[in-house]
Design a protein around this motif. Structure first.
Motif, short mmCIF file in Angstrom:
data_model
loop_
_atom_site.label_atom_id
_atom_site.label_comp_id
_atom_site.label_asym_id
_atom_site.label_seq_id
_atom_site.Cartn_x
_atom_site.Cartn_y
_atom_site.Cartn_z
N GLU A 89 0.84 -1.20 0.00
CA GLU A 89 0.00 0.00 0.00
C GLU A 89 0.87 1.25 0.00
OE1 GLU A 89 -3.57 0.66 2.71
OE2 GLU A 89 -2.85 -1.31 3.36
N ALA A 90 0.59 2.18 -0.92
CA ALA A 90 1.38 3.41 -1.00
C ALA A 90 1.31 4.19 0.30
CB ALA A 90 0.89 4.27 -2.16
N GLU A 91 0.13 4.21 0.94
CA GLU A 91 -0.01 4.97 2.18
C GLU A 91 0.77 4.33 3.32
OE1 GLU A 91 -1.50 7.98 3.00
OE2 GLU A 91 -1.38 8.13 0.83
N ALA A 92 0.90 3.01 3.32
CA ALA A 92 1.69 2.34 4.34
C ALA A 92 3.17 2.67 4.16
CB ALA A 92 1.47 0.83 4.28
N VAL A 93 3.61 2.70 2.92
CA VAL A 93 5.01 3.06 2.64
C VAL A 93 5.26 4.51 3.05
CG1 VAL A 93 6.77 3.25 0.85
CG2 VAL A 93 5.10 1.40 0.74
N LYS A 94 4.29 5.38 2.79
CA LYS A 94 4.41 6.78 3.20
C LYS A 94 4.50 6.89 4.72
CE LYS A 94 2.08 11.27 2.84
NZ LYS A 94 0.89 11.98 2.30
N GLN A 95 3.71 6.10 5.44
CA GLN A 95 3.78 6.12 6.90
C GLN A 95 5.17 5.71 7.39
OE1 GLN A 95 0.47 3.60 8.20
NE2 GLN A 95 -0.58 5.42 8.94
N MET A 96 5.79 4.74 6.71
CA MET A 96 7.13 4.33 7.09
C MET A 96 8.12 5.47 6.87
SD MET A 96 8.57 1.58 8.36
CE MET A 96 9.83 2.40 9.35
N ALA A 97 7.98 6.15 5.74
CA ALA A 97 8.86 7.30 5.46
C ALA A 97 8.65 8.39 6.50
CB ALA A 97 8.58 7.83 4.06
N ASN A 98 7.40 8.64 6.87
CA ASN A 98 7.11 9.65 7.90
C ASN A 98 7.82 9.30 9.21
OD1 ASN A 98 5.45 11.16 6.25
ND2 ASN A 98 3.56 10.21 6.97
N ALA A 99 7.76 8.03 9.59
CA ALA A 99 8.40 7.61 10.84
C ALA A 99 9.90 7.85 10.80
CB ALA A 99 8.10 6.14 11.10
N CYS A 100 10.49 7.63 9.63
CA CYS A 100 11.94 7.82 9.49
C CYS A 100 12.33 9.29 9.39
CB CYS A 100 12.44 7.04 8.28
SG CYS A 100 12.42 5.25 8.55
N ALA A 101 11.33 10.18 9.37
CA ALA A 101 11.60 11.61 9.39
C ALA A 101 11.65 12.17 10.81
CB ALA A 101 10.53 12.36 8.59
N LEU A 102 11.27 11.35 11.80
CA LEU A 102 11.27 11.82 13.18
C LEU A 102 12.69 12.14 13.64
CD1 LEU A 102 8.87 9.21 14.83
CD2 LEU A 102 8.35 11.60 14.33
N PRO A 103 12.86 13.18 14.44
CA PRO A 103 14.20 13.51 14.93
C PRO A 103 14.81 12.42 15.81
CG PRO A 103 12.54 14.87 16.00
CD PRO A 103 11.86 14.16 14.87
N VAL A 104 13.97 11.55 16.40
CA VAL A 104 14.48 10.46 17.24
C VAL A 104 14.70 9.18 16.45
CG1 VAL A 104 13.49 11.37 19.37
CG2 VAL A 104 12.14 9.80 17.94
N ALA A 105 14.32 9.16 15.16
CA ALA A 105 14.45 7.95 14.35
C ALA A 105 15.91 7.66 14.04
CB ALA A 105 13.66 8.09 13.05
N VAL A 106 16.27 6.39 14.09
CA VAL A 106 17.64 5.95 13.82
C VAL A 106 17.69 5.08 12.56
CG1 VAL A 106 19.56 4.56 14.68
CG2 VAL A 106 18.33 6.08 16.23
N ALA A 107 16.73 4.16 12.42
CA ALA A 107 16.66 3.27 11.26
C ALA A 107 15.28 2.64 11.24
CB ALA A 107 17.75 2.20 11.32
N GLY A 108 14.92 2.09 10.08
CA GLY A 108 13.61 1.47 9.95
C GLY A 108 13.62 0.32 8.96
N ALA A 109 12.51 -0.42 8.94
CA ALA A 109 12.32 -1.52 7.99
C ALA A 109 10.83 -1.74 7.82
CB ALA A 109 13.00 -2.79 8.48
N LEU A 110 10.43 -2.16 6.63
CA LEU A 110 9.02 -2.40 6.34
C LEU A 110 8.87 -3.83 5.84
CD1 LEU A 110 6.29 -0.93 6.38
CD2 LEU A 110 6.65 -0.36 3.97
N MET A 111 8.02 -4.60 6.52
CA MET A 111 7.88 -6.02 6.24
C MET A 111 6.91 -6.29 5.08
SD MET A 111 9.96 -7.39 8.37
CE MET A 111 10.99 -5.96 8.02
#
Length: 484
Positions: A89-111
């Protein structure tokens, strides 16, 4: 085109500029001229999320994307993250990108089972620096799986029986007895409870660790050992292992009677999420709309410490719910338990990971994701009509030692009610040899992705050690609001 041309198009400095040159080389190699490449980059800059699922343009789109106004505090560049699976889902991918924009974010992954959620998508994994995000853990804190394998093999015989293939017939022959055991020893539905409360040591723990758990201890006790609603289930089925898999699990190759359960921390866990997510949002009221449900709590602050303690208590409480279900059913069944496997998939852990080449402690949120460190066992279910799997993690650093938590939904509950009928569903279940005791139409097999495709997309994350095929399924009857 040079840096000035790219900046004029709206490409931000940094990694995005570097990726722009790589993107241009790919586009020129495909036969596009300068004007077409410029128009292509301009379109990506105008709406990066529209290209998150475009294999060619996604790297540049993700590098360019910034949620909300620059004054709201997101990172200058997104934290690194990787996606598994295609057609998400494009919106789910966008949500992952949003999370990785947080100042406290270090790394992410989407299953590969990812779909839209609140804040972090379901199937999202996010590592943060000394901060916990209630909505990145999930509403149903410590939603989890548990598998019990019994000594009933190949037709329900004793330990020496190896009549592989006969177990399904034995289950069908014992249908009424097994159904009665499930009905007697489980409870489903919003606010469900046993008339005589279950007992477990978790209720003797310190429930004053947070104001929410302190206030709701009695409610939690009344719901102890119950399953709730939504996608939660209790299933009898056949667990199959080949010679190599059996050796890894300490079994003999065969089919075994097994019980699989899926549920979490019930209403108390949901209240913990609601209270502390509101506290987090109040602390970060200037976050842009896209990041509102990703508000975080510092673990140095009282609220963060309270939430962390409450989350861990809910983890032990959810585990107790499963333990009681399995204990009472095993006792009623009169069978010996030869294997137990369980795991959370809505939780946060303090873990050590390599970040920019340096080992450091981070908070890893897995919201609808299974822990998959080297040698770690977990359970990835399919649907009521498709297999689930016992898996062993391979410890992929890029996935933050994670894998999918199931097949993942392909549609909302509302759309499911409009798309499926019970007549067609019952026909499919009969073909698959599955007996359904109760469920809502919003949980039928067609609302989920193909579990085989999901597993194929993560062979670098886990290896399969056994297959569970549902045979007798109990879920919340239609009509109750989903708790998952």
């Amino acid at each position: 085109m040079n840096n000035q041309d790219l900046i004029r198009l709206g490409v931000p400095q940094g990694d995005a500029l570097k990726l722009s040159y790589e993107h241009m080389r790919r586009m020129f190699a495909r036969g596009l001229d300068r004007e077409q490449v410029e128009a292509d980059i301009f379109n990506i800059v105008a709406n990066p999320p529209a290209f998150f699922t475009d294999e060619l343009r996604a790297p540049l789109a993700r590098a360019i994307y910034r949620p909300g106004p620059a004054t709201a505090g997101p990172r200058a560049e997104l934290a690194p993250w990787r996606q598994w699976g295609e057609g998400l889902e494009a919106e789910a991918v966008k949500q992952m990108a949003n999370a990785c924009a947080l100042p406290v974010a270090v790394a992410g992954a989407l299953m590969p089972d990812a779909h839209l959620g609140y804040g972090l998508p379901i199937g999202g994994v996010l590592a943060t620096d000394n901060a916990v995000i209630p909505y990145a853990v999930g509403v149903d804190i410590a939603c989890r799986m548990k598998l019990t394998v019994y000594d009933r093999r190949g037709g329900g015989g004793d330990k020496g029986s190896r009549r592989t293939g006969e177990l399904a017939s034995w289950i069908a022959g014992q249908r009424d007895r097994l159904a009665n055991i499930i009905e007697d020893e489980t409870r489903f539905g919003m606010g469900c409870e046993f008339k005589q409360r279950r007992e477990h040591d978790v209720m003797d723990e310190d429930w004053t660790v947070s104001r929410v758990t302190n206030r709701l201890r009695d409610k939690a006790w009344s719901q102890l050992g119950t399953s709730g609603s939504g996608n939660h289930f209790v299933e009898f089925g056949a667990f199959t292992v080949n010679a190599e898999q059996a050796q890894a699990l300490g079994l003999e190759p065969d089919e075994y009677l097994a019980l699989l359960t899926h549920s979490g921390s019930r209403g108390t866990g949901a209240q913990v999420c609601d209270f502390y997510s509101k506290r987090a949002m109040a602390r970060h009221e200037h976050l842009p709309k896209e990041l509102k449900h990703l508000a975080w709590l510092s673990l140095d602050d009282a609220d963060g410490q309270e939430y962390w303690a409450a989350m861990n208590l809910m983890g032990r409480y959810a585990a107790a719910n499963h333990a009681l279900i399995h204990m009472h059913i095993a006792r009623k069944l009169g069978a010996h338990v030869i294997l137990n496997i369980e795991n959370h998939h809505n939780f946060a852990w303090k873990e050590t990971h390599a970040v920019n080449g340096e080992e450091r402690e981070v908070i890893v949120h897995r919201k609808g994701a299974t822990p998959a460190g080297v040698g770690v066992l977990g359970i990835i279910p399919g649907s009521m009509a498709s297999p689930g799997y016992v898996v062993r993690g391979k410890g992929s650093p890029e996935s933050l030692n994670s894998a999918s938590h199931g097949a993942g939904r392909v549609m909302s509950r509302t759309k499911a009610m409009q798309s499926f009928t019970w007549s067609a569903t019952k026909k499919l279940l009969a073909e698959r040899g599955v007996e359904l005791l109760s469920a809502g139409l919003d949980e039928v097999p067609g609302v989920y992705k193909d579990i085989h495709a999901v597993m194929a997309a993560q062979t670098d994350l886990v290896e399969v050690l056994g297959q569970f095929d549902p045979k007798l399924v109990k879920m919340c009857p239609a009509g109750d609001r989903a708790e998952d």
